[in-house]
Design a protein around this motif. Structure first.
Motif, PDB file in Angstrom:
ATOM      1  N   ALA A 120     -19.874 -39.810  46.184  1.00 21.30           N
ATOM      2  CA  ALA A 120     -19.432 -39.440  44.830  1.00 21.30           C
ATOM      3  C   ALA A 120     -18.066 -40.041  44.527  1.00 21.30           C
ATOM      4  CB  ALA A 120     -19.389 -37.917  44.689  1.00 21.30           C
ATOM      5  N   VAL A 121     -17.180 -40.023  45.497  1.00 20.93           N
ATOM      6  CA  VAL A 121     -15.852 -40.629  45.307  1.00 20.93           C
ATOM      7  C   VAL A 121     -15.998 -42.137  45.094  1.00 20.93           C
ATOM      8  CG1 VAL A 121     -13.630 -41.097  46.423  1.00 20.93           C
ATOM      9  CG2 VAL A 121     -14.652 -38.820  46.574  1.00 20.93           C
ATOM     10  N   ALA A 122     -16.886 -42.765  45.855  1.00 20.33           N
ATOM     11  CA  ALA A 122     -17.104 -44.211  45.708  1.00 20.33           C
ATOM     12  C   ALA A 122     -17.691 -44.530  44.334  1.00 20.33           C
ATOM     13  CB  ALA A 122     -18.023 -44.720  46.810  1.00 20.33           C
ATOM     14  N   TYR A 123     -18.630 -43.708  43.864  1.00 22.57           N
ATOM     15  CA  TYR A 123     -19.167 -43.908  42.513  1.00 22.57           C
ATOM     16  C   TYR A 123     -18.050 -43.788  41.479  1.00 22.57           C
ATOM     17  CZ  TYR A 123     -24.276 -43.917  43.181  1.00 22.57           C
ATOM     18  OH  TYR A 123     -25.569 -44.247  43.491  1.00 22.57           O
ATOM     19  N   HIS A 124     -17.198 -42.800  41.657  1.00 19.04           N
ATOM     20  CA  HIS A 124     -16.084 -42.603  40.719  1.00 19.04           C
ATOM     21  C   HIS A 124     -15.143 -43.809  40.728  1.00 19.04           C
ATOM     22  CE1 HIS A 124     -13.042 -40.583  38.366  1.00 19.04           C
ATOM     23  NE2 HIS A 124     -12.154 -40.886  39.286  1.00 19.04           N
ATOM     24  N   ASP A 125     -14.845 -44.303  41.903  1.00 18.23           N
ATOM     25  CA  ASP A 125     -13.965 -45.474  42.009  1.00 18.23           C
ATOM     26  C   ASP A 125     -14.595 -46.708  41.376  1.00 18.23           C
ATOM     27  OD1 ASP A 125     -12.067 -43.956  43.295  1.00 18.23           O
ATOM     28  OD2 ASP A 125     -12.667 -44.604  45.312  1.00 18.23           O
ATOM     29  N   ALA A 126     -15.936 -46.773  41.422  1.00 26.78           N
ATOM     30  CA  ALA A 126     -16.650 -47.900  40.810  1.00 26.78           C
ATOM     31  C   ALA A 126     -16.889 -47.666  39.316  1.00 26.78           C
ATOM     32  CB  ALA A 126     -17.975 -48.130  41.532  1.00 26.78           C
ATOM     33  N   ARG A 127     -16.314 -46.624  38.774  1.00 31.14           N
ATOM     34  CA  ARG A 127     -16.389 -46.263  37.349  1.00 31.14           C
ATOM     35  C   ARG A 127     -17.813 -45.932  36.891  1.00 31.14           C
ATOM     36  NH1 ARG A 127     -13.214 -51.330  36.259  1.00 31.14           N
ATOM     37  NH2 ARG A 127     -11.143 -50.821  36.986  1.00 31.14           N
ATOM     38  N   ASP A 128     -18.574 -45.286  37.760  1.00 25.78           N
ATOM     39  CA  ASP A 128     -19.919 -44.826  37.415  1.00 25.78           C
ATOM     40  C   ASP A 128     -19.906 -43.298  37.443  1.00 25.78           C
ATOM     41  OD1 ASP A 128     -22.576 -44.425  36.958  1.00 25.78           O
ATOM     42  OD2 ASP A 128     -23.275 -45.790  38.527  1.00 25.78           O
ATOM     43  N   THR A 129     -19.334 -42.705  36.404  1.00 26.74           N
ATOM     44  CA  THR A 129     -19.118 -41.266  36.362  1.00 26.74           C
ATOM     45  C   THR A 129     -20.410 -40.453  36.399  1.00 26.74           C
ATOM     46  OG1 THR A 129     -17.059 -41.655  35.187  1.00 26.74           O
ATOM     47  CG2 THR A 129     -17.933 -39.423  35.114  1.00 26.74           C
ATOM     48  N   PRO A 130     -21.460 -40.822  35.643  1.00 31.40           N
ATOM     49  CA  PRO A 130     -22.683 -40.003  35.718  1.00 31.40           C
ATOM     50  C   PRO A 130     -23.266 -39.921  37.133  1.00 31.40           C
ATOM     51  CG  PRO A 130     -22.776 -41.454  33.820  1.00 31.40           C
ATOM     52  CD  PRO A 130     -21.584 -41.866  34.623  1.00 31.40           C
ATOM     53  N   ARG A 131     -23.299 -41.038  37.842  1.00 34.46           N
ATOM     54  CA  ARG A 131     -23.825 -41.011  39.205  1.00 34.46           C
ATOM     55  C   ARG A 131     -22.863 -40.304  40.157  1.00 34.46           C
ATOM     56  NH1 ARG A 131     -26.289 -46.972  39.035  1.00 34.46           N
ATOM     57  NH2 ARG A 131     -28.290 -46.426  38.105  1.00 34.46           N
ATOM     58  N   ALA A 132     -21.569 -40.418  39.893  1.00 37.05           N
ATOM     59  CA  ALA A 132     -20.597 -39.694  40.716  1.00 37.05           C
ATOM     60  C   ALA A 132     -20.829 -38.190  40.587  1.00 37.05           C
ATOM     61  CB  ALA A 132     -19.172 -40.048  40.286  1.00 37.05           C
ATOM     62  N   ARG A 133     -21.075 -37.736  39.375  1.00 33.14           N
ATOM     63  CA  ARG A 133     -21.315 -36.311  39.150  1.00 33.14           C
ATOM     64  C   ARG A 133     -22.600 -35.858  39.840  1.00 33.14           C
ATOM     65  NH1 ARG A 133     -18.950 -32.661  35.842  1.00 33.14           N
ATOM     66  NH2 ARG A 133     -20.217 -30.909  35.201  1.00 33.14           N
ATOM     67  N   LYS A 134     -23.652 -36.664  39.747  1.00 33.35           N
ATOM     68  CA  LYS A 134     -24.920 -36.307  40.402  1.00 33.35           C
ATOM     69  C   LYS A 134     -24.763 -36.273  41.924  1.00 33.35           C
ATOM     70  CE  LYS A 134     -28.149 -37.894  36.877  1.00 33.35           C
ATOM     71  NZ  LYS A 134     -28.611 -36.622  36.419  1.00 33.35           N
ATOM     72  N   ALA A 135     -24.023 -37.221  42.467  1.00 31.03           N
ATOM     73  CA  ALA A 135     -23.798 -37.234  43.918  1.00 31.03           C
ATOM     74  C   ALA A 135     -22.984 -36.019  44.344  1.00 31.03           C
ATOM     75  CB  ALA A 135     -23.100 -38.530  44.335  1.00 31.03           C
ATOM     76  N   MET A 136     -21.999 -35.635  43.538  1.00 28.53           N
ATOM     77  CA  MET A 136     -21.207 -34.452  43.868  1.00 28.53           C
ATOM     78  C   MET A 136     -22.062 -33.192  43.759  1.00 28.53           C
ATOM     79  SD  MET A 136     -18.333 -33.444  45.040  1.00 28.53           S
ATOM     80  CE  MET A 136     -17.209 -34.801  44.786  1.00 28.53           C
ATOM     81  N   GLN A 137     -22.936 -33.115  42.767  1.00 26.74           N
ATOM     82  CA  GLN A 137     -23.844 -31.973  42.658  1.00 26.74           C
ATOM     83  C   GLN A 137     -24.748 -31.895  43.880  1.00 26.74           C
ATOM     84  OE1 GLN A 137     -25.588 -32.905  38.850  1.00 26.74           O
ATOM     85  NE2 GLN A 137     -24.145 -31.612  37.734  1.00 26.74           N
ATOM     86  N   LYS A 138     -25.200 -33.039  44.365  1.00 23.35           N
ATOM     87  CA  LYS A 138     -26.032 -33.072  45.578  1.00 23.35           C
ATOM     88  C   LYS A 138     -25.223 -32.580  46.772  1.00 23.35           C
ATOM     89  CE  LYS A 138     -29.561 -34.564  48.134  1.00 23.35           C
ATOM     90  NZ  LYS A 138     -30.901 -34.055  48.083  1.00 23.35           N
ATOM     91  N   ALA A 139     -23.968 -33.004  46.880  1.00 24.62           N
ATOM     92  CA  ALA A 139     -23.114 -32.555  47.981  1.00 24.62           C
ATOM     93  C   ALA A 139     -22.922 -31.043  47.923  1.00 24.62           C
ATOM     94  CB  ALA A 139     -21.755 -33.270  47.923  1.00 24.62           C
ATOM     95  N   ILE A 140     -22.692 -30.518  46.734  1.00 24.63           N
ATOM     96  CA  ILE A 140     -22.513 -29.068  46.570  1.00 24.63           C
ATOM     97  C   ILE A 140     -23.782 -28.328  46.961  1.00 24.63           C
ATOM     98  CG2 ILE A 140     -22.173 -27.248  44.845  1.00 24.63           C
ATOM     99  CD1 ILE A 140     -20.249 -29.255  43.398  1.00 24.63           C
ATOM    100  N   ALA A 141     -24.934 -28.847  46.503  1.00 22.94           N
ATOM    101  CA  ALA A 141     -26.201 -28.190  46.821  1.00 22.94           C
ATOM    102  C   ALA A 141     -26.476 -28.213  48.324  1.00 22.94           C
ATOM    103  CB  ALA A 141     -27.342 -28.870  46.053  1.00 22.94           C
ATOM    104  N   LEU A 142     -26.197 -29.340  48.981  1.00 24.51           N
ATOM    105  CA  LEU A 142     -26.392 -29.411  50.433  1.00 24.51           C
ATOM    106  C   LEU A 142     -25.447 -28.465  51.153  1.00 24.51           C
ATOM    107  CD1 LEU A 142     -26.851 -33.257  50.899  1.00 24.51           C
ATOM    108  CD2 LEU A 142     -28.562 -31.488  51.352  1.00 24.51           C
ATOM    109  N   HIS A 143     -24.218 -28.397  50.700  1.00 23.95           N
ATOM    110  CA  HIS A 143     -23.242 -27.508  51.333  1.00 23.95           C
ATOM    111  C   HIS A 143     -23.642 -26.047  51.184  1.00 23.95           C
ATOM    112  CE1 HIS A 143     -19.475 -25.178  51.617  1.00 23.95           C
ATOM    113  NE2 HIS A 143     -19.210 -26.030  52.597  1.00 23.95           N
ATOM    114  N   ASP A 144     -24.134 -25.694  49.992  1.00 16.25           N
ATOM    115  CA  ASP A 144     -24.509 -24.307  49.727  1.00 16.25           C
ATOM    116  C   ASP A 144     -25.899 -23.970  50.266  1.00 16.25           C
ATOM    117  OD1 ASP A 144     -22.097 -24.059  48.461  1.00 16.25           O
ATOM    118  OD2 ASP A 144     -22.906 -24.162  46.435  1.00 16.25           O
ATOM    119  N   GLY A 145     -26.639 -24.968  50.708  1.00 19.51           N
ATOM    120  CA  GLY A 145     -27.972 -24.726  51.231  1.00 19.51           C
ATOM    121  C   GLY A 145     -29.027 -24.537  50.154  1.00 19.51           C
ATOM    122  N   THR A 146     -28.754 -25.048  48.945  1.00 20.72           N
ATOM    123  CA  THR A 146     -29.712 -24.902  47.846  1.00 20.72           C
ATOM    124  C   THR A 146     -30.415 -26.204  47.506  1.00 20.72           C
ATOM    125  OG1 THR A 146     -27.978 -25.291  46.195  1.00 20.72           O
ATOM    126  CG2 THR A 146     -28.421 -23.004  46.821  1.00 20.72           C
ATOM    127  N   ALA A 147     -30.215 -27.230  48.338  1.00 24.95           N
ATOM    128  CA  ALA A 147     -30.827 -28.542  48.044  1.00 24.95           C
ATOM    129  C   ALA A 147     -32.305 -28.513  48.339  1.00 24.95           C
ATOM    130  CB  ALA A 147     -30.145 -29.628  48.846  1.00 24.95           C
TER     131      ALA A 147
END
Length: 147
Positions: A120-147
């Motif tokens: 997600a950070v790499a997507y953000h650095d590459a200026r791809d905000t929508p994909r950065a947000r989706k990757a961060m949502q995936k990280a949150i879901a995996l962390h919370d065990g809801t993926a």
């Protein structure tokens, strides 16, 4: 810190706006004609949507910051290794190279929230905000065990 202050100021301004719009909607409903009641209900829907949107974004930011703090405590935050232009902007080729590395790491460990966070950070650095947000949502879901 500056980003937090800006976020809270913007949120406070939005809440004031929602209250003002909501009061206008109530005034229209109190007027009592079919047209004003219809407009009043329509006007009340807008602040409800706005409050929901603000709440969801606030939760997203809180969870992403919690992941960043946990990753920082583990020493796993991505290091800023990107080349920059003389004006301070991230060099596109440098961001693309780091992105390719992060994507490969994520493909090797698709169930690891840490890899998704770094992606997600790499997507953000590459200026791809929508994909950065989706990757961060995936990280949150995996962390919370809801993926």
């Amino acid at each position: 810190m500056r980003a937090k202050v800006s976020y809270f100021v913007t949120g406070a301004v939005l809440v004031v706006y929602f209250v003002l719009v909501g009061s206008r909607g109530v005034m229209l409903i109190r007027h009592g004609t079919l047209l004003t009641v219809t407009f009043g209900v329509a006007v009340l829907i807008l602040p409800v949507i706005g409050v929901w949107f603000l709440w969801k974004n606030t939760q997203f930011v809180r969870k992403a910051n919690a992941l960043a703090a946990e990753l920082d405590a583990e020493g796993g935050l991505p290091v800023d290794e990107l080349a920059r232009t003389p004006g301070g902007r991230i060099d596109r080729d440098s961001a693309d190279a780091v992105f390719a590395q992060r994507r490969a790491e994520t493909e090797d460990s698709p169930g690891d929230w840490r890899c998704w966070f770094r992606l997600a950070v790499a997507y953000h650095d590459a200026r791809d905000t929508p994909r950065a947000r989706k990757a961060m949502q995936k990280a949150i879901a995996l962390h919370d065990g809801t993926a």
